[in-house]
Design a protein around this motif. Sequence first.
Motif, PDB file in Angstrom:
ATOM      1  N   LEU A 173       9.473  -7.232   6.357  1.00 18.05           N
ATOM      2  CA  LEU A 173       8.295  -6.367   5.884  1.00 18.05           C
ATOM      3  C   LEU A 173       8.074  -5.204   6.446  1.00 18.05           C
ATOM      4  CD1 LEU A 173       8.665  -7.117  10.042  1.00 18.05           C
ATOM      5  CD2 LEU A 173       6.922  -8.640   8.743  1.00 18.05           C
ATOM      6  N   VAL A 174       8.990  -4.331   5.365  1.00  9.54           N
ATOM      7  CA  VAL A 174       8.929  -3.411   4.942  1.00  9.54           C
ATOM      8  C   VAL A 174       7.990  -3.013   3.910  1.00  9.54           C
ATOM      9  CG1 VAL A 174       9.578  -1.125   4.099  1.00  9.54           C
ATOM     10  CG2 VAL A 174      10.986  -2.162   5.855  1.00  9.54           C
ATOM     11  N   VAL A 175       8.300  -4.562   2.924  1.00 13.57           N
ATOM     12  CA  VAL A 175       7.766  -5.006   1.829  1.00 13.57           C
ATOM     13  C   VAL A 175       6.684  -4.932   1.500  1.00 13.57           C
ATOM     14  CG1 VAL A 175       8.600  -6.206  -0.802  1.00 13.57           C
ATOM     15  CG2 VAL A 175      10.043  -5.952   0.861  1.00 13.57           C
ATOM     16  N   ASP A 176       6.291  -6.204   2.571  1.00 15.20           N
ATOM     17  CA  ASP A 176       4.684  -6.761   2.606  1.00 15.20           C
ATOM     18  C   ASP A 176       3.618  -5.481   2.771  1.00 15.20           C
ATOM     19  OD1 ASP A 176       3.506  -8.851   2.824  1.00 15.20           O
ATOM     20  OD2 ASP A 176       2.770  -8.364   4.986  1.00 15.20           O
ATOM     21  N   ASP A 177       4.054  -4.279   4.036  1.00 13.70           N
ATOM     22  CA  ASP A 177       3.236  -3.388   4.928  1.00 13.70           C
ATOM     23  C   ASP A 177       2.992  -1.646   3.367  1.00 13.70           C
ATOM     24  OD1 ASP A 177       3.638  -4.045   6.892  1.00 13.70           O
ATOM     25  OD2 ASP A 177       5.189  -2.928   7.824  1.00 13.70           O
ATOM     26  N   GLY A 198       0.454  -0.034   1.070  1.00 18.30           N
ATOM     27  CA  GLY A 198       0.614   1.456   0.419  1.00 18.30           C
ATOM     28  C   GLY A 198       1.825   2.281   1.246  1.00 18.30           C
ATOM     29  N   THR A 199       1.993   1.691   3.121  1.00 23.76           N
ATOM     30  CA  THR A 199       2.835   2.131   3.554  1.00 23.76           C
ATOM     31  C   THR A 199       4.551   2.405   3.014  1.00 23.76           C
ATOM     32  OG1 THR A 199       1.979   1.136   5.628  1.00 23.76           O
ATOM     33  CG2 THR A 199       3.893   2.100   6.127  1.00 23.76           C
ATOM     34  N   GLY A 200       4.585   4.048   3.020  1.00 21.21           N
ATOM     35  CA  GLY A 200       5.728   4.261   2.084  1.00 21.21           C
ATOM     36  C   GLY A 200       6.324   4.255   0.600  1.00 21.21           C
ATOM     37  N   THR A 201       7.061   4.806   0.171  1.00 23.94           N
ATOM     38  CA  THR A 201       6.895   4.481  -1.358  1.00 23.94           C
ATOM     39  C   THR A 201       8.280   3.906  -1.812  1.00 23.94           C
ATOM     40  OG1 THR A 201       9.255   5.814  -1.278  1.00 23.94           O
ATOM     41  CG2 THR A 201       7.056   7.550  -0.651  1.00 23.94           C
ATOM     42  N   LEU A 202       7.772   3.587  -2.520  1.00 29.73           N
ATOM     43  CA  LEU A 202       8.457   2.301  -3.835  1.00 29.73           C
ATOM     44  C   LEU A 202       9.572   2.946  -3.913  1.00 29.73           C
ATOM     45  CD1 LEU A 202       8.356   0.167  -4.981  1.00 29.73           C
ATOM     46  CD2 LEU A 202       7.947   1.455  -7.259  1.00 29.73           C
ATOM     47  N   ASP A 203      10.590   4.356  -3.577  1.00 26.00           N
ATOM     48  CA  ASP A 203      11.618   3.726  -3.580  1.00 26.00           C
ATOM     49  C   ASP A 203      12.652   3.817  -2.207  1.00 26.00           C
ATOM     50  OD1 ASP A 203      11.727   4.899  -6.178  1.00 26.00           O
ATOM     51  OD2 ASP A 203      12.248   6.832  -5.294  1.00 26.00           O
ATOM     52  N   GLU A 204      11.957   4.517  -1.095  1.00 26.66           N
ATOM     53  CA  GLU A 204      11.893   3.903  -0.036  1.00 26.66           C
ATOM     54  C   GLU A 204      11.493   2.014   0.560  1.00 26.66           C
ATOM     55  OE1 GLU A 204      10.053   7.398   2.047  1.00 26.66           O
ATOM     56  OE2 GLU A 204       8.721   5.950   2.052  1.00 26.66           O
ATOM     57  N   GLY A 237      17.678  -5.058  -3.887  1.00 25.32           N
ATOM     58  CA  GLY A 237      17.107  -3.692  -4.714  1.00 25.32           C
ATOM     59  C   GLY A 237      16.725  -2.896  -5.380  1.00 25.32           C
ATOM     60  N   ALA A 238      17.944  -3.116  -5.735  1.00 22.79           N
ATOM     61  CA  ALA A 238      18.437  -2.543  -6.655  1.00 22.79           C
ATOM     62  C   ALA A 238      17.967  -2.729  -8.819  1.00 22.79           C
ATOM     63  CB  ALA A 238      19.848  -2.321  -7.190  1.00 22.79           C
ATOM     64  N   SER A 239      17.356  -4.073  -8.440  1.00 21.24           N
ATOM     65  CA  SER A 239      16.834  -5.426  -9.051  1.00 21.24           C
ATOM     66  C   SER A 239      15.426  -4.367 -10.010  1.00 21.24           C
ATOM     67  CB  SER A 239      16.624  -6.770  -9.418  1.00 21.24           C
ATOM     68  OG  SER A 239      16.049  -6.790 -10.212  1.00 21.24           O
ATOM     69  N   ALA A 240      15.640  -3.954 -11.450  1.00 24.20           N
ATOM     70  CA  ALA A 240      14.351  -3.773 -11.959  1.00 24.20           C
ATOM     71  C   ALA A 240      13.128  -4.503 -12.401  1.00 24.20           C
ATOM     72  CB  ALA A 240      14.724  -3.334 -13.767  1.00 24.20           C
ATOM     73  N   ALA A 241      13.275  -5.695 -11.976  1.00 22.85           N
ATOM     74  CA  ALA A 241      12.560  -6.790 -11.833  1.00 22.85           C
ATOM     75  C   ALA A 241      12.430  -7.000 -10.507  1.00 22.85           C
ATOM     76  CB  ALA A 241      13.123  -8.149 -12.430  1.00 22.85           C
ATOM     77  N   VAL A 262       7.091  -5.414  -6.715  1.00 25.06           N
ATOM     78  CA  VAL A 262       6.500  -4.957  -5.958  1.00 25.06           C
ATOM     79  C   VAL A 262       5.336  -3.904  -6.305  1.00 25.06           C
ATOM     80  CG1 VAL A 262       7.276  -3.413  -4.471  1.00 25.06           C
ATOM     81  CG2 VAL A 262       8.624  -5.019  -5.010  1.00 25.06           C
ATOM     82  N   ARG A 263       6.324  -3.183  -7.752  1.00 27.22           N
ATOM     83  CA  ARG A 263       4.932  -2.349  -8.249  1.00 27.22           C
ATOM     84  C   ARG A 263       3.589  -3.198  -8.397  1.00 27.22           C
ATOM     85  NH1 ARG A 263       1.999  -0.878 -11.867  1.00 27.22           N
ATOM     86  NH2 ARG A 263       3.090  -3.437 -13.088  1.00 27.22           N
ATOM     87  N   TRP A 264       4.017  -4.589  -9.017  1.00 28.24           N
ATOM     88  CA  TRP A 264       2.912  -4.840  -9.594  1.00 28.24           C
ATOM     89  C   TRP A 264       1.940  -5.273  -8.619  1.00 28.24           C
ATOM     90  CZ3 TRP A 264       1.268 -10.079  -8.729  1.00 28.24           C
ATOM     91  CH2 TRP A 264       0.258 -10.704  -9.299  1.00 28.24           C
ATOM     92  N   MET A 265       2.538  -5.712  -7.715  1.00 26.71           N
ATOM     93  CA  MET A 265       1.815  -6.167  -6.003  1.00 26.71           C
ATOM     94  C   MET A 265       1.286  -5.743  -5.232  1.00 26.71           C
ATOM     95  SD  MET A 265       3.954  -9.316  -4.184  1.00 26.71           S
ATOM     96  CE  MET A 265       3.419  -9.722  -2.883  1.00 26.71           C
ATOM     97  N   ARG A 266       1.455  -4.235  -5.182  1.00 26.67           N
ATOM     98  CA  ARG A 266       1.000  -3.325  -4.774  1.00 26.67           C
ATOM     99  C   ARG A 266      -0.281  -2.912  -5.785  1.00 26.67           C
ATOM    100  NH1 ARG A 266      -2.062  -1.448  -1.486  1.00 26.67           N
ATOM    101  NH2 ARG A 266      -2.882   1.116  -1.805  1.00 26.67           N
ATOM    102  N   ALA A 267      -0.169  -2.772  -6.713  1.00 29.07           N
ATOM    103  CA  ALA A 267      -1.356  -2.475  -7.501  1.00 29.07           C
ATOM    104  C   ALA A 267      -2.566  -3.116  -7.782  1.00 29.07           C
ATOM    105  CB  ALA A 267      -0.888  -2.326  -9.772  1.00 29.07           C
TER     106      ALA A 267
END
Length: 403
Positions: free
Chosen positions: A70-74, A79-85, A99-103, A108-113
């Motif tokens: 749910l944290v990722v989906d939000d 845009g709730t939170g930061t990518l690091d969080e 959580g440590a995976s670059a892929a 997550v970055r692509w989905m937000r964009a």
Amino acid sequence: MTAAIENTAQLVEAGAVMGLLPARPRLLALGEPTHGEDVLLEVRNDLFRQLVEQEGYRTITIESDCLRGLVVDDYVTSGTGTLDEVMERGFSHPEIGLGASAANRELVRWMRAYNDGRPESERVRFAGFDGPLEMTGAESPRQALTALHAYLTTRVDAGLLPCTAETLDRLLGADDRWTDSTAMTDPTRSVGQTPEAARLRLLADALVALLDTQVPHLIATSSSDDWDRARMYGRTATGLLRYHFWMADTSPSRLAQLLGVRASMMAANLLAAAERGPALAYAHNGHLQRHRSRMEMSGLPLEWWSAGAIVNARLGEGYAFMATALGTIRHHGVDTPPPDTVEGLLYALPEDRYVVDTRRLAAALGDATPAPRVSPWFGYSPLDPAHMTEHDGIVFVKDVLPR
């Protein structure tokens, strides 16, 4: 033989995958034969982007805690939170580095964009489909139970609720009673069959029943997200309490029951993801396969139906499964596959990545039966040639290199 096998293989693209299927499935499952290798996740990411842009897929669900998801989906939707969080708090299973995976971070970055500026109906969504479970045990049912109770408290008459929030808090007690890792190997350390746990199971059942009896009112007074989350809280609360019950069991069926409960929780979350529209599921091949799962643990032979087998029984042609196979993981001692194995036959092809039509591959092999590959490393599960044609296709990655 090599030429005939090459004719069964295409580049890994959404169109090639869809060409193997009779229709667009509600749930397309992509498995992996090992955890923790980003090249496999990069293949997943590329395929998901194409499925979104070309085939109308809107959800990806992976083998991670459904509550953490749910944290990722939000984040990806609003845009709730930061990518690091999000990478720190939104993924479970730290032992395989989700959580440590670059892929995973790039996904997550692509989905937000992708979602930025798009209307809600066109946004992509993220979900975890595993329960709040780790190899060393299970989480407390507190989060799921109290969230379900809070949802109902604001929407139904107080007299319909089976208990107060204070009663739940008292029965739950300290969370570390539930998360004691020694309970995985010592059932006497589990609180899953205490009188308090038995009472919580009855209350959780009553709260879920209230969701069912109040469906018209709850749907009318909830957003679709709130309603979906309430149902997830309900199935997670009951599933966790069931899992803890079997953690405390001392019978020979204890481990098989635990595996079955986890698979059932996974399947329920996968079916919920498919309800939203076409979804891509990603997990270990063993969780998504159609055939009965078997393994030996603590000297006991165990059998259970995987999440994929359960979902396949429910969705029929609405479920499709692509197993991933690979050639080498030399940094783990997995060298060039023997030429008489499925992996060896595919390794002889010139390109690095393929999607393979399993039925055409079987036809190309004719009466020749590939040998099963034996892995020298416990963390990699080769394809079982006896079940190859039960897969809708094979994604083959030639070499997995260390990062």
